[in-house]
Write a protein that holds these residues in place. Sequence first.
Motif, PDB file in Angstrom:
ATOM      1  N   SER A 185       0.951  -1.098  -0.005  1.00  0.00           N
ATOM      2  CA  SER A 185      -0.105  -0.053   0.068  1.00  0.00           C
ATOM      3  C   SER A 185       0.778   1.179  -0.014  1.00  0.00           C
ATOM      4  O   SER A 185       0.529   2.214  -0.728  1.00  0.00           O
ATOM      5  CB  SER A 185      -0.999   0.002   1.182  1.00  0.00           C
ATOM      6  OG  SER A 185      -0.133  -0.174   2.562  1.00  0.00           O
ATOM      7  N   ALA A 245       0.953   4.222  -2.881  1.00  0.00           N
ATOM      8  CA  ALA A 245       0.513   5.518  -2.533  1.00  0.00           C
ATOM      9  C   ALA A 245       1.877   6.340  -3.087  1.00  0.00           C
ATOM     10  O   ALA A 245       1.750   7.414  -3.934  1.00  0.00           O
ATOM     11  CB  ALA A 245       0.748   5.607  -1.165  1.00  0.00           C
ATOM     12  N   SER A 296       1.541   6.628  -7.194  1.00  0.00           N
ATOM     13  CA  SER A 296       0.310   7.789  -7.617  1.00  0.00           C
ATOM     14  C   SER A 296       0.821   8.959  -6.930  1.00  0.00           C
ATOM     15  O   SER A 296       0.643  10.080  -7.941  1.00  0.00           O
ATOM     16  CB  SER A 296      -0.907   7.237  -6.770  1.00  0.00           C
ATOM     17  OG  SER A 296      -1.683   6.656  -7.541  1.00  0.00           O
ATOM     18  N   LEU A 315      -4.674  10.251  -5.014  1.00  0.00           N
ATOM     19  CA  LEU A 315      -3.938   9.918  -3.859  1.00  0.00           C
ATOM     20  C   LEU A 315      -4.822   9.541  -2.679  1.00  0.00           C
ATOM     21  O   LEU A 315      -4.564   8.517  -2.010  1.00  0.00           O
ATOM     22  CB  LEU A 315      -2.846  10.970  -3.839  1.00  0.00           C
ATOM     23  CG  LEU A 315      -2.020  10.807  -2.459  1.00  0.00           C
ATOM     24  CD1 LEU A 315      -0.877   9.554  -2.730  1.00  0.00           C
ATOM     25  CD2 LEU A 315      -0.871  11.994  -2.261  1.00  0.00           C
ATOM     26  N   ILE A 375      -6.138   6.147  -3.317  1.00  0.00           N
ATOM     27  CA  ILE A 375      -5.334   5.098  -2.720  1.00  0.00           C
ATOM     28  C   ILE A 375      -5.471   4.940  -1.067  1.00  0.00           C
ATOM     29  O   ILE A 375      -5.370   3.724  -0.663  1.00  0.00           O
ATOM     30  CB  ILE A 375      -3.777   5.526  -2.882  1.00  0.00           C
ATOM     31  CG1 ILE A 375      -3.588   5.129  -4.487  1.00  0.00           C
ATOM     32  CG2 ILE A 375      -2.815   4.575  -2.282  1.00  0.00           C
ATOM     33  CD1 ILE A 375      -3.449   3.775  -4.968  1.00  0.00           C
ATOM     34  N   TYR A 376      -5.451   5.912  -0.269  1.00  0.00           N
ATOM     35  CA  TYR A 376      -5.490   5.937   1.008  1.00  0.00           C
ATOM     36  C   TYR A 376      -6.808   5.256   1.356  1.00  0.00           C
ATOM     37  O   TYR A 376      -6.684   4.498   2.338  1.00  0.00           O
ATOM     38  CB  TYR A 376      -5.160   7.120   1.760  1.00  0.00           C
ATOM     39  CG  TYR A 376      -3.789   7.540   1.655  1.00  0.00           C
ATOM     40  CD1 TYR A 376      -2.656   6.946   2.469  1.00  0.00           C
ATOM     41  CD2 TYR A 376      -3.477   8.922   1.213  1.00  0.00           C
ATOM     42  CE1 TYR A 376      -1.600   7.291   2.313  1.00  0.00           C
ATOM     43  CE2 TYR A 376      -2.081   9.320   1.009  1.00  0.00           C
ATOM     44  CZ  TYR A 376      -1.172   8.589   1.687  1.00  0.00           C
ATOM     45  OH  TYR A 376       0.117   8.963   1.759  1.00  0.00           O
ATOM     46  N   ARG A 432      -6.384   1.552   0.734  1.00  0.00           N
ATOM     47  CA  ARG A 432      -5.582   0.992   1.714  1.00  0.00           C
ATOM     48  C   ARG A 432      -6.278   0.910   3.017  1.00  0.00           C
ATOM     49  O   ARG A 432      -5.846  -0.459   3.477  1.00  0.00           O
ATOM     50  CB  ARG A 432      -4.261   1.954   1.610  1.00  0.00           C
ATOM     51  CG  ARG A 432      -3.166   1.220   2.804  1.00  0.00           C
ATOM     52  CD  ARG A 432      -2.046   2.215   2.701  1.00  0.00           C
ATOM     53  NE  ARG A 432      -2.128   3.262   3.727  1.00  0.00           N
ATOM     54  CZ  ARG A 432      -1.192   3.977   4.114  1.00  0.00           C
ATOM     55  NH1 ARG A 432      -0.220   4.080   3.356  1.00  0.00           N
ATOM     56  NH2 ARG A 432      -1.314   4.680   5.107  1.00  0.00           N
TER      57      ARG A 432
END
Length: 108
Positions: free
Chosen positions: A4, A8, A11, A99, A102-103, A106
Amino acid sequence: MNKSLKAALLSALIYPGFGHLSLKRYLSAAVFIISFSIPMILLFKQIMEKANQVVAQIEHGQVGMDVSSISNALTSTGGSMQTLDFYTYLMLAVWVIALLDIYRVRNR
């Protein structure tokens, strides 16, 4: 480095959507890559058109060969600067959303 964090960083530092590719979220990756690439291509197209206009003005003797004259010629066309700003802000927004996504992925 865990998967993960790598996603991040991809990206954030390389290209929006590349982190999604590393997490095998292909649809999200395609959406972010396309939504970032289109304004980027349009931005480069506008920049090249503006540069070609200034080069033509230099060739015809309308603009001098010094830095200040070229700078003034680049900024004098007015309306297209707003378009360039729009494309830039759109790209920034897509980058931040990718971004944040992605978090979100994750933390699932």
